[in-house]
Design an enzyme around this catalytic site. Structure first.
Site, PDB file in Angstrom:
ATOM      1  N   HIS A 166      39.663  26.995  35.992  1.00 45.55           N
ATOM      2  CA  HIS A 166      40.186  28.374  36.052  1.00 45.55           C
ATOM      3  C   HIS A 166      39.872  29.003  37.424  1.00 45.55           C
ATOM      4  O   HIS A 166      39.151  29.992  37.522  1.00 45.55           O
ATOM      5  CB  HIS A 166      39.499  29.158  34.930  1.00 45.55           C
ATOM      6  CG  HIS A 166      40.117  30.465  34.571  1.00 45.55           C
ATOM      7  ND1 HIS A 166      40.262  31.500  35.461  1.00 45.55           N
ATOM      8  CD2 HIS A 166      40.592  30.923  33.396  1.00 45.55           C
ATOM      9  CE1 HIS A 166      40.799  32.536  34.857  1.00 45.55           C
ATOM     10  NE2 HIS A 166      41.019  32.213  33.604  1.00 45.55           N
ATOM     11  N   GLU A 270      45.315  28.144  38.069  1.00 41.00           N
ATOM     12  CA  GLU A 270      44.520  27.222  37.260  1.00 41.00           C
ATOM     13  C   GLU A 270      45.301  25.942  36.992  1.00 41.00           C
ATOM     14  O   GLU A 270      46.543  25.966  36.944  1.00 41.00           O
ATOM     15  CB  GLU A 270      44.157  27.917  35.950  1.00 41.00           C
ATOM     16  CG  GLU A 270      43.488  29.283  36.159  1.00 41.00           C
ATOM     17  CD  GLU A 270      43.692  30.233  35.004  1.00 41.00           C
ATOM     18  OE1 GLU A 270      43.999  31.412  35.246  1.00 41.00           O
ATOM     19  OE2 GLU A 270      43.557  29.792  33.854  1.00 41.00           O
TER      20      GLU A 270
HETATM   21  O1  TA6 Z   1      43.750  32.291  32.460  1.00 41.05           O
HETATM   22  C1  TA6 Z   1      44.174  33.590  32.245  1.00 41.05           C
HETATM   23  C2  TA6 Z   1      43.343  34.231  31.142  1.00 41.05           C
HETATM   24  O2  TA6 Z   1      43.534  33.575  29.914  1.00 41.05           O
HETATM   25  C3  TA6 Z   1      43.711  35.694  31.095  1.00 41.05           C
HETATM   26  O3  TA6 Z   1      44.314  36.030  29.868  1.00 41.05           O
HETATM   27  C4  TA6 Z   1      42.384  36.423  31.300  1.00 41.05           C
HETATM   28  O4  TA6 Z   1      41.826  36.808  30.075  1.00 41.05           O
HETATM   29  C5  TA6 Z   1      41.571  35.381  32.043  1.00 41.05           C
HETATM   30  O5  TA6 Z   1      41.942  34.143  31.446  1.00 41.05           O
HETATM   31  C6  TA6 Z   1      40.085  35.602  32.063  1.00 41.05           C
HETATM   32  O6  TA6 Z   1      39.523  35.359  30.809  1.00 41.05           O
HETATM   33  P1  TA6 Z   1      37.931  35.620  30.646  1.00 41.05           P
HETATM   34  O7  TA6 Z   1      37.600  35.211  29.242  1.00 41.05           O
HETATM   35  O8  TA6 Z   1      37.243  34.763  31.668  1.00 41.05           O
HETATM   36  O9  TA6 Z   1      37.734  37.085  30.940  1.00 41.05           O
END
Ligand code: TA6
Length: 298
Positions: A166, A270
């Site tokens: 991510h 990601e």
């Molecule tokens: O990858 C995108 C995502 O799924 C968004 O929806 C946002 O929530 C991000 O991940 C961050 O998630 P987190 O749980 O690390 O705050």
């Protein structure tokens, strides 16, 4: 506090460990060129990658927690064995567990490598996940950082999981940033009830919250930071999908470990297996890799 890395893993001037934020232990890889990576045992979480020119490529929130029970905000969260919401806590347990450094090398070509490992525990088995071994290999070279990820199903039944790196890329100004390589790809828009449509743009630019899974994305993508004339190439194998995320104004205000203005300084691109889970028979393994190539914008 974690124990120090075993002597056999430290390589003078190349691989060392020291207390990081809030006393969490971090390992530092240093390439002869001066390129440098910092990675915490917590989540096997990379928090910094600087190229030989000393340019930081990743965004790390100044308000990030560095606590055993919270993911670090920024760098590269390791999302496994669940991407997004589901029966497990969002984005799975790997990013809030302590991984173990198990190998380090300096290769004949001068790359500096480090391997982290995570195995099942009573806590992970209590979630329904089977016995498994996950390994993350980092390879650092003057202008590239390669992550190779392997998962072995040590259980007695078939196991399906989703996963992603991510990655939070640093940009000087989101208004002059772009993501390239996704034109013609089917996207799933998380902000519009997972509606599917085809990306029409050669360059994705940002003027609102974006949260999209790109299904079966090309293996070569790029993040462009026009303000600093930087370009980071992304080369993936075995990691089928991509995600593009920027929280923009309102969501930034809702994230307590993220500054209200931090959306201006980052974009997540990601790589992972999200739309279709990885499915492993007992004893089978999966591997995927993502290489980041830092370059001056042509
Ligand atoms: O990858 C995108 C995502 O799924 C968004 O929806 C946002 O929530 C991000 O991940 C961050 O998630 P987190 O749980 O690390 O705050």
């Amino acid at each position: 506090m974690d124990a120090k890395i075993p002597q056999k893993l430290s390589i003078p001037g190349r691989v060392a460990e020291e207390p990081g934020n809030n006393g969490l232990m971090k390992l530092i890889l240093t390439h002869p060129s001066g390129a440098r990576v910092e990675i915490y045992r917590h989540g096997a979480h990379i928090t910094s990658w600087r190229t030989a020119a000393g340019v930081e490529q990743f965004f790390l929130s100044p308000q990030s927690h560095f606590r055993a029970d919270r993911p670090i905000r920024g760098g590269i969260p390791v999302v496994f064995p669940q991407f997004g919401d589901g029966p497990l806590p969002k984005h799975g347990f790997a990013r809030v567990l302590s991984w173990t450094p198990v190998a380090s090398t300096e290769t004949a070509t001068g790359a500096v490598t480090l391997t982290f490992q995570l195995e099942d525990s009573a806590g992970t088995r209590a979630t329904g996940a089977p016995a498994f071994r996950a390994r993350l290999l980092l390879e650092l070279e003057p202008t590239t950082l390669t992550l190779t990820w392997g998962v072995l199903n040590r259980g007695n039944d078939r196991w399906s999981f989703t996963c992603a790196l991510h990655t939070y890329f640093r940009v000087a100004d989101i208004g002059r940033a772009a993501v390239e390589g996704l034109q013609g790809v089917t996207l799933v828009d998380s902000l519009r009830a997972d509606r599917r449509e085809v990306e029409s743009r050669a360059q994705i630019r940002f003027a609102e919250e974006v949260d999209r899974v790109y299904v079966a994305a090309p293996n070569r993508l790029a993040v462009i930071d026009e303000a600093e004339r930087r370009r980071v190439g992304i080369e993936k194998t075995g990691m089928v999908d991509a995600v593009v995320w920027n929280p923009w104004i309102d969501k930034s205000k809702r994230l307590e470990d993220f500054g209200d203005e931090d959306y201006r300084k980052m974009v997540c691109v990601e790589t992972g297996n999200i739309d279709k889970p990885v499915s492993l028979a007992p004893g089978a393994d999966w591997s995927g890799s993502t290489r980041f190539v830092a370059d001056k914008e042509h």
